[in-house]
Design an enzyme around this catalytic site. Structure first.
Site, PDB file in Angstrom:
ATOM      1  N   LYS A  27      27.850   3.374 -24.190  1.00 51.78           N
ATOM      2  CA  LYS A  27      26.753   3.396 -23.219  1.00 51.78           C
ATOM      3  C   LYS A  27      25.403   3.232 -23.925  1.00 51.78           C
ATOM      4  O   LYS A  27      24.568   2.432 -23.494  1.00 51.78           O
ATOM      5  CB  LYS A  27      26.819   4.712 -22.438  1.00 51.78           C
ATOM      6  CG  LYS A  27      25.803   4.849 -21.348  1.00 51.78           C
ATOM      7  CD  LYS A  27      26.326   5.719 -20.225  1.00 51.78           C
ATOM      8  CE  LYS A  27      26.307   7.199 -20.535  1.00 51.78           C
ATOM      9  NZ  LYS A  27      24.958   7.773 -20.462  1.00 51.78           N
ATOM     10  N   SER A  28      25.202   3.974 -24.990  1.00 48.23           N
ATOM     11  CA  SER A  28      23.906   3.919 -25.682  1.00 48.23           C
ATOM     12  C   SER A  28      23.625   2.509 -26.199  1.00 48.23           C
ATOM     13  O   SER A  28      22.506   1.996 -26.096  1.00 48.23           O
ATOM     14  CB  SER A  28      23.900   4.882 -26.871  1.00 48.23           C
ATOM     15  OG  SER A  28      23.993   6.205 -26.417  1.00 48.23           O
ATOM     16  N   ARG A  32      20.696  -0.453 -24.976  1.00 47.13           N
ATOM     17  CA  ARG A  32      19.776  -1.038 -25.957  1.00 47.13           C
ATOM     18  C   ARG A  32      19.951  -2.554 -26.060  1.00 47.13           C
ATOM     19  O   ARG A  32      18.999  -3.279 -26.343  1.00 47.13           O
ATOM     20  CB  ARG A  32      19.970  -0.347 -27.312  1.00 47.13           C
ATOM     21  CG  ARG A  32      19.393   1.094 -27.322  1.00 47.13           C
ATOM     22  CD  ARG A  32      20.047   1.932 -28.398  1.00 47.13           C
ATOM     23  NE  ARG A  32      19.444   3.248 -28.573  1.00 47.13           N
ATOM     24  CZ  ARG A  32      19.720   4.326 -27.831  1.00 47.13           C
ATOM     25  NH1 ARG A  32      20.589   4.263 -26.817  1.00 47.13           N
ATOM     26  NH2 ARG A  32      19.132   5.491 -28.096  1.00 47.13           N
ATOM     27  N   GLY A 100      19.370   9.057 -17.754  1.00 48.80           N
ATOM     28  CA  GLY A 100      18.266   9.567 -18.570  1.00 48.80           C
ATOM     29  C   GLY A 100      17.870   8.588 -19.662  1.00 48.80           C
ATOM     30  O   GLY A 100      16.684   8.433 -19.975  1.00 48.80           O
ATOM     31  N   ASP A 321      27.114  14.860 -26.598  1.00 49.51           N
ATOM     32  CA  ASP A 321      27.694  14.514 -25.290  1.00 49.51           C
ATOM     33  C   ASP A 321      29.164  14.929 -25.169  1.00 49.51           C
ATOM     34  O   ASP A 321      29.756  14.787 -24.102  1.00 49.51           O
ATOM     35  CB  ASP A 321      27.591  12.999 -25.058  1.00 49.51           C
ATOM     36  CG  ASP A 321      26.153  12.563 -24.831  1.00 49.51           C
ATOM     37  OD1 ASP A 321      25.329  13.417 -24.440  1.00 49.51           O
ATOM     38  OD2 ASP A 321      25.850  11.375 -25.035  1.00 49.51           O
ATOM     39  N   LYS A 348      21.110  18.390 -19.642  1.00 45.87           N
ATOM     40  CA  LYS A 348      21.821  17.106 -19.514  1.00 45.87           C
ATOM     41  C   LYS A 348      22.004  16.784 -18.018  1.00 45.87           C
ATOM     42  O   LYS A 348      21.296  17.332 -17.187  1.00 45.87           O
ATOM     43  CB  LYS A 348      23.161  17.181 -20.257  1.00 45.87           C
ATOM     44  CG  LYS A 348      22.978  17.316 -21.775  1.00 45.87           C
ATOM     45  CD  LYS A 348      22.364  16.075 -22.366  1.00 45.87           C
ATOM     46  CE  LYS A 348      22.141  16.198 -23.855  1.00 45.87           C
ATOM     47  NZ  LYS A 348      21.341  15.088 -24.379  1.00 45.87           N
ATOM     48  N   ARG A 352      25.206  21.953 -18.725  1.00 49.24           N
ATOM     49  CA  ARG A 352      26.618  21.856 -19.146  1.00 49.24           C
ATOM     50  C   ARG A 352      27.176  23.172 -19.684  1.00 49.24           C
ATOM     51  O   ARG A 352      28.400  23.343 -19.721  1.00 49.24           O
ATOM     52  CB  ARG A 352      26.778  20.727 -20.170  1.00 49.24           C
ATOM     53  CG  ARG A 352      26.659  19.376 -19.500  1.00 49.24           C
ATOM     54  CD  ARG A 352      26.933  18.213 -20.417  1.00 49.24           C
ATOM     55  NE  ARG A 352      26.955  16.991 -19.617  1.00 49.24           N
ATOM     56  CZ  ARG A 352      26.765  15.765 -20.109  1.00 49.24           C
ATOM     57  NH1 ARG A 352      26.561  15.585 -21.408  1.00 49.24           N
ATOM     58  NH2 ARG A 352      26.805  14.720 -19.311  1.00 49.24           N
ATOM     59  N   ARG A 393      30.768  13.818 -17.296  1.00 49.86           N
ATOM     60  CA  ARG A 393      31.536  14.334 -18.444  1.00 49.86           C
ATOM     61  C   ARG A 393      32.239  15.652 -18.115  1.00 49.86           C
ATOM     62  O   ARG A 393      33.299  15.945 -18.660  1.00 49.86           O
ATOM     63  CB  ARG A 393      30.619  14.475 -19.654  1.00 49.86           C
ATOM     64  CG  ARG A 393      29.976  13.140 -20.061  1.00 49.86           C
ATOM     65  CD  ARG A 393      29.553  13.103 -21.507  1.00 49.86           C
ATOM     66  NE  ARG A 393      28.601  12.033 -21.743  1.00 49.86           N
ATOM     67  CZ  ARG A 393      28.915  10.755 -21.942  1.00 49.86           C
ATOM     68  NH1 ARG A 393      30.168  10.363 -21.929  1.00 49.86           N
ATOM     69  NH2 ARG A 393      27.966   9.860 -22.157  1.00 49.86           N
TER      70      ARG A 393
HETATM   71  C1  S3P Z   1      21.322   9.123 -25.802  1.00 53.06           C
HETATM   72  C2  S3P Z   1      20.843  10.248 -26.422  1.00 53.06           C
HETATM   73  C3  S3P Z   1      21.283  11.604 -26.082  1.00 53.06           C
HETATM   74  C4  S3P Z   1      22.577  11.604 -25.287  1.00 53.06           C
HETATM   75  C5  S3P Z   1      22.562  10.582 -24.187  1.00 53.06           C
HETATM   76  C6  S3P Z   1      22.352   9.190 -24.744  1.00 53.06           C
HETATM   77  C7  S3P Z   1      20.804   7.809 -26.201  1.00 53.06           C
HETATM   78  O1  S3P Z   1      20.294  12.227 -25.297  1.00 53.06           O
HETATM   79  O2  S3P Z   1      22.832  12.884 -24.748  1.00 53.06           O
HETATM   80  O3  S3P Z   1      23.768  10.601 -23.457  1.00 53.06           O
HETATM   81  O4  S3P Z   1      21.415   6.785 -25.840  1.00 53.06           O
HETATM   82  O5  S3P Z   1      19.784   7.772 -26.906  1.00 53.06           O
HETATM   83  P1  S3P Z   1      19.098  13.097 -25.960  1.00 53.06           P
HETATM   84  O6  S3P Z   1      18.241  12.202 -26.723  1.00 53.06           O
HETATM   85  O7  S3P Z   1      18.383  13.696 -24.764  1.00 53.06           O
HETATM   86  O8  S3P Z   1      19.789  14.135 -26.792  1.00 53.06           O
END
Ligand code: S3P
Length: 439
Positions: A27-28, A32, A100, A321, A348, A352, A393
């Site tokens: 996902k991250s 990007r 987020g 996560d 989150k 959680r 999750r």
């Molecule tokens: C993420 C960073 C994390 C993670 C989120 C994805 C990212 O959040 O929990 O699921 O893609 O940069 P935080 O930066 O709030 O820890």
């Protein structure tokens, strides 16, 4: 974004996991790839893109910002980059759903842009803290409006000249680090971020992949604004955060053996493997390789007898996560598992710590939340009805718990599993989980 229908899971007790599978894309990295591909000069081809609601929210947002994006079709996305200054003002607020990462990274990316934008989200995202990005970006010269509580909707003003800052991150957050770095692309001079503990570094790796020069010295990363990005192909590995449910499921269910293919094992993300191994899990990595600047491996996991541990605090950001899944492992382990230094889990997609403690208690497990963690004593899992609070999750973690439960587990409000893991029910069912989705 469409309103989700109510969806619950019913998972029959018992079973084991076996076979070979590839969970959806990271996902991250998917987020990007859209962001940097859109700002690049040239055409970026992405494969393995996560077709989940969160990364699709980012994709739709960039379409609304005037970027031509084809796909996704079977994980393939083609992005016709518009260059650093080519985004257009959208005709309406950008709805980022539950995501987020979309909201925090976009706020940084758009802070110094020529377009005025409003960012909104669902009720969970609208309650999540945004001051953590507003504060450093305002110091850089951005103008970002929010509610009095510092939450979305966020309004980002156009044409704010930004200057680089030297930012000491108050919390270990890759989203805040990334927001500041992305704003730094548009700032005069140097922007640097120093983090209190290592967090996921996909932004840094991908910026380098797009030909942007960064300096990385220990906990500090810096860049000089005003450069350009050059399109590059991106192969998104399978998401270790999604693989984590299967790592835990196969570890706790007797007679299991699974091979998880092409999983991203970036050292800023692999805390779940370290933690499960400390608990006694049988996890082997094979075929380790580098794919587009990201380390990848096939992961073999077999069932094992887990024991409770004190989770080392330095591993917390590296597994941030994966704690819902790790808590299920703890509930099936012999002895007590203690987590500290993890207050971030409370902000989150849900709280959680609280939500997992309540669900575990429903299943007959002793789980005592603390302000920054939890103590879980392993035991026999009963069945019952558990609330996921719309947190993807949490829903998937409790689904895996059924492998060791004495009776059926019902999990409520699971539609958001689609934000990160489309196809979870069928993949889990094919591997041996006795799961059914009920509308
Ligand atoms: C993420 C960073 C994390 C993670 C989120 C994805 C990212 O959040 O929990 O699921 O893609 O940069 P935080 O930066 O709030 O820890």
């Amino acid at each position: 974004m469409t309103k989700h229908k109510t969806l619950n899971y019913r998972v029959e007790a018992g079973g084991k996991l076996s076979g070979r599978l590839r969970v959806p894309g990271d996902k991250s990295i998917s987020h990007r790839s859209i962001m940097l591909g859109s700002l690049a000069d040239g055409v970026t081809e992405v494969t393995g893109f996560l077709e989940g609601e969160d990364s699709l929210a980012t994709l739709r947002a960039f379409r609304a910002l005037g970027v031509a994006i084809e796909g996704p079709v079977a994980g393939r996305v083609t992005i016709h980059g518009v260059g650093m200054h080519g985004l257009r003002a959208p005709g309406a607020p950008l709805d980022l759903g539950n995501s987020g990462t979309s909201m925090r990274l976009l706020t940084g990316l758009l802070a110094g842009h020529g377009v005025a934008v409003t960012l909104t989200g669902d009720s969970s995202l609208s309650g999540r803290p945004m001051k953590r990005v507003i504060e450093p970006l305002t110091r850089m010269g951005a103008f970002i409006g929010a509610t009095e509580e510092g939450t979305a909707p966020l309004t980002i003003a156009a044409n704010q000249p930004l200057k680089g800052i030297d930012y000491l991150l108050p919390m270990a957050s890759a989203q805040v680090k990334s927001a500041v770095l992305l704003a730094g692309l548009y700032a005069t001079g140097e922007t640097s971020v120093t983090e209190p503990a290592p967090t996921r570094d996909h932004t840094e790796r991908m910026l380098e992949g797009f030909g942007y020069s960064l300096q990385r010295e220990g906990p500090r990363v810096s860049l000089i604004g005003g450069g350009r990005l050059k399109a590059t192909p991106i192969d998104v590995p399978a998401d270790i955060s999604s693989a984590a449910f299967f790592l835990v499921g196969a570890s706790i269910a007797e007679g299991s053996e699974l091979l998880l293919e092409h999983v991203g094992i970036n050292p800023t993300r692999d805390g779940v493997i370290t933690i499960l191994r400390l608990m006694g899990a049988d996890i082997e990595l094979a075929n380790e390789r580098l794919v587009g600047g990201e380390p990848v491996a096939d992961i073999r996991v077999r069932s094992s007898h887990l024991k409770g541990i004190e989770i080392p605090e330095h591993l917390v950001p590296l597994a941030i996560d994966e704690f819902p899944a790790i808590f299920i492992a703890a509930a099936c382990a012999e002895g007590t598992t203690t987590l500290t230094g993890a207050a971030e889990l409370r902000v989150k997609e849900s709280d959680r710590i609280q939500v997992m403690a309540e669900g575990l208690q429903v299943l007959g497990i002793k789980a005592d939340p603390t302000p920054d963690g939890i103590r879980i004593t392993g035991g026999l899992l009963e069945g019952g009805r558990v609330e996921s609070h719309g947190d993807h999750r949490i829903a998937m973690a409790f689904a895996m718990a059924a492998l060791r439960a004495s009776k059926t587990i019902e999990i409520l409000d699971c539609a958001n599993v689609n934000t990160s893991f489309p196809g979870f029910v069928s993949l889990a069912a094919c591997s041996g989980l006795r799961i059914e989705a009920q509308e």
